[in-house]
Motif scaffolding. Structure first.
Motif, PDB file in Angstrom:
ATOM      1  N   ARG A  81       0.834  -1.209   0.000  1.00  0.00           N
ATOM      2  CA  ARG A  81       0.000   0.000   0.000  1.00  0.00           C
ATOM      3  C   ARG A  81       0.863   1.250   0.000  1.00  0.00           C
ATOM      4  N   GLU A  82       1.943   1.206   0.776  1.00  0.00           N
ATOM      5  CA  GLU A  82       2.847   2.364   0.799  1.00  0.00           C
ATOM      6  C   GLU A  82       3.448   2.620  -0.593  1.00  0.00           C
ATOM      7  N   LYS A  83       3.807   1.503  -1.242  1.00  0.00           N
ATOM      8  CA  LYS A  83       4.357   1.638  -2.605  1.00  0.00           C
ATOM      9  C   LYS A  83       3.344   2.253  -3.547  1.00  0.00           C
ATOM     10  N   ILE A  84       2.102   1.718  -3.448  1.00  0.00           N
ATOM     11  CA  ILE A  84       1.033   2.235  -4.307  1.00  0.00           C
ATOM     12  C   ILE A  84       0.755   3.693  -3.975  1.00  0.00           C
ATOM     13  N   GLU A  85       0.759   4.005  -2.655  1.00  0.00           N
ATOM     14  CA  GLU A  85       0.517   5.389  -2.265  1.00  0.00           C
ATOM     15  C   GLU A  85       1.622   6.301  -2.805  1.00  0.00           C
ATOM     16  N   ASN A  86       2.862   5.788  -2.801  1.00  0.00           N
ATOM     17  CA  ASN A  86       3.963   6.587  -3.377  1.00  0.00           C
ATOM     18  C   ASN A  86       3.754   6.804  -4.872  1.00  0.00           C
ATOM     19  N   GLU A  87       3.340   5.709  -5.558  1.00  0.00           N
ATOM     20  CA  GLU A  87       3.074   5.828  -6.988  1.00  0.00           C
ATOM     21  C   GLU A  87       1.936   6.803  -7.237  1.00  0.00           C
ATOM     22  N   ILE A  88       0.924   6.705  -6.330  1.00  0.00           N
ATOM     23  CA  ILE A  88      -0.217   7.624  -6.496  1.00  0.00           C
ATOM     24  C   ILE A  88       0.236   9.062  -6.317  1.00  0.00           C
ATOM     25  N   ARG A  89       1.104   9.298  -5.318  1.00  0.00           N
ATOM     26  CA  ARG A  89       1.601  10.655  -5.107  1.00  0.00           C
ATOM     27  C   ARG A  89       2.372  11.140  -6.354  1.00  0.00           C
ATOM     28  N   ASP A  90       3.201  10.196  -6.931  1.00  0.00           N
ATOM     29  CA  ASP A  90       3.938  10.582  -8.145  1.00  0.00           C
ATOM     30  C   ASP A  90       2.980  10.896  -9.278  1.00  0.00           C
ATOM     31  N   LYS A  91       1.972  10.027  -9.418  1.00  0.00           N
ATOM     32  CA  LYS A  91       1.007  10.231 -10.495  1.00  0.00           C
ATOM     33  C   LYS A  91       0.243  11.527 -10.288  1.00  0.00           C
ATOM     34  N   LYS A  92      -0.028  11.806  -8.966  1.00  0.00           N
ATOM     35  CA  LYS A  92      -0.750  13.053  -8.685  1.00  0.00           C
ATOM     36  C   LYS A  92       0.104  14.264  -9.080  1.00  0.00           C
ATOM     37  N   LYS A  93       1.416  14.122  -8.816  1.00  0.00           N
ATOM     38  CA  LYS A  93       2.315  15.213  -9.230  1.00  0.00           C
ATOM     39  C   LYS A  93       2.282  15.382 -10.747  1.00  0.00           C
ATOM     40  N   GLU A  94       2.384  14.213 -11.477  1.00  0.00           N
ATOM     41  CA  GLU A  94       2.318  14.263 -12.932  1.00  0.00           C
ATOM     42  C   GLU A  94       0.976  14.823 -13.385  1.00  0.00           C
TER      43      GLU A  94
END
Length: 318
Positions: free
Chosen positions: A258-271
């Motif tokens: 979940r932390e990994k996905i949340e990190n990816e989500i944060r990156d995607k949110k930045k993008e």
């Protein structure tokens, strides 16, 4: 003590004027004489010295027993009657004397003044009962006794033998006897009740002991059940702990994922933010282009019409 009347001394009593001595008497003595000779007065003298009431001596007052008093010519202001009683065993003489002074009566025993009660008690000791009148049988008494019924004769015999005086004590003793019988019956019933209660108590005791044994067995079974439950609970707890450990490890993995996905989500949110800003710029450029296009549309239409017109002229020219 047994004995007999020895003689009577009278002084100014009824028909006996002065001092007279009548006796001695024997075991059986017959007194005979013509009417008015004083036979009844002798009976009255004996009755008087034995304590009889004046009303039973054919006189209204004591003073009327003094010689000559009934005709208003009393020989004296006093009269005396003395009975000399002799005891058989010792030949001792007892002098019972009753004196009339005017209308009063005085009692003496062997010359000593006593009360009426003491006088009566002394007479009772030699078997003379004044109330029962057991010392003389008057004229007509035999016929009167013969005419009595059984109940009346029984009452008379009780008076003579003084058993009537024991009536209250008899009634009390009878009441005590009835009470004792009632108490005995009550105690018997109580004893029976106690025996029944003891039997019931024994049954209750046996039932209580059986109940106690069953309670003890129940307690043992409850302990066994508790131990059984505790064993299986501990076993279930171990299994649950193992399962919980597995779940914890899986949860840890899922948390990392979940932390990994949340990190990816944060990156995607930045993008997404960058793209959103770029999109906003493009939209703004499009709007500006559309605005410019709208501004140039009339020129375009006009140029298009001119082109169409020129094309038609060209075609016509061709």
């Amino acid at each position: 003590m047994p004995g007999m009347l020895k003689y009577i001394e009278v002084e100014n009593f009824k028909s006996y004027k002065g001092k007279q001595r009548i006796g001695p008497f024997k075991r059986f003595t017959a007194i005979i004489g013509p009417n008015g000779s004083g036979k009844s007065n002798l009976m009255d003298a004996i009755s008087f010295v034995m304590g009889e009431k004046t009303s039973n001596l054919r006189s209204k007052r004591l003073g009327d027993l003094i010689h000559g008093a009934p005709i208003g010519k009393p020989a004296s202001n006093r009269a005396t009657v003395t009975a000399v009683y002799a005891e058989e065993s010792s030949d001792r003489e007892i002098h019972f004397q009753r004196i009339i002074i005017n209308n009063t009566s005085e009692y003496r025993i062997d010359g000593h003044t006593v009360t009426a009660q003491q006088y009566n008690e002394a007479l009772e000791k030699i078997g003379i009962l004044i109330k029962a009148k057991n010392f003389l049988v008057f004229q007509g008494t035999v016929e009167s006794i013969a005419m009595k019924n059984a109940k009346e004769r029984t009452a008379m015999f009780e008076d003579i033998c003084k058993s009537g005086e024991m009536k209250e004590e008899y009634e009390r003793a009878k009441a005590e006897m009835l009470k004792a019988e009632e108490d005995t019956q009550f105690n018997l019933n109580k004893k029976k009740g106690i025996a029944a209660e003891r039997k019931e108590a024994r049954l209750e005791k046996e039932e209580a002991e059986r109940y106690q044994r069953l309670n003890e067995q129940l307690a043992e079974k409850q302990v066994e059940l508790a131990l059984f439950k505790l064993y299986h609970n501990e076993k279930d707890i171990e299994e649950i702990k193992e399962e919980l450990s597995k779940k914890s490890r899986m949860l840890e993995k899922e948390n990392k994922r979940r932390e990994k996905i949340e990190n990816e989500i944060r990156d995607k949110k930045k993008e997404q933010g960058v793209l959103s800003r770029d999109l906003t710029k493009l939209e703004q450029q499009i709007k500006e282009s559309e605005t410019n296009l709208n501004k140039k549309r009339p020129q375009y239409i006009k140029a298009k019409e001119q082109t169409s017109h020129m094309t038609k002229k060209l075609d016509a020219a061709k």
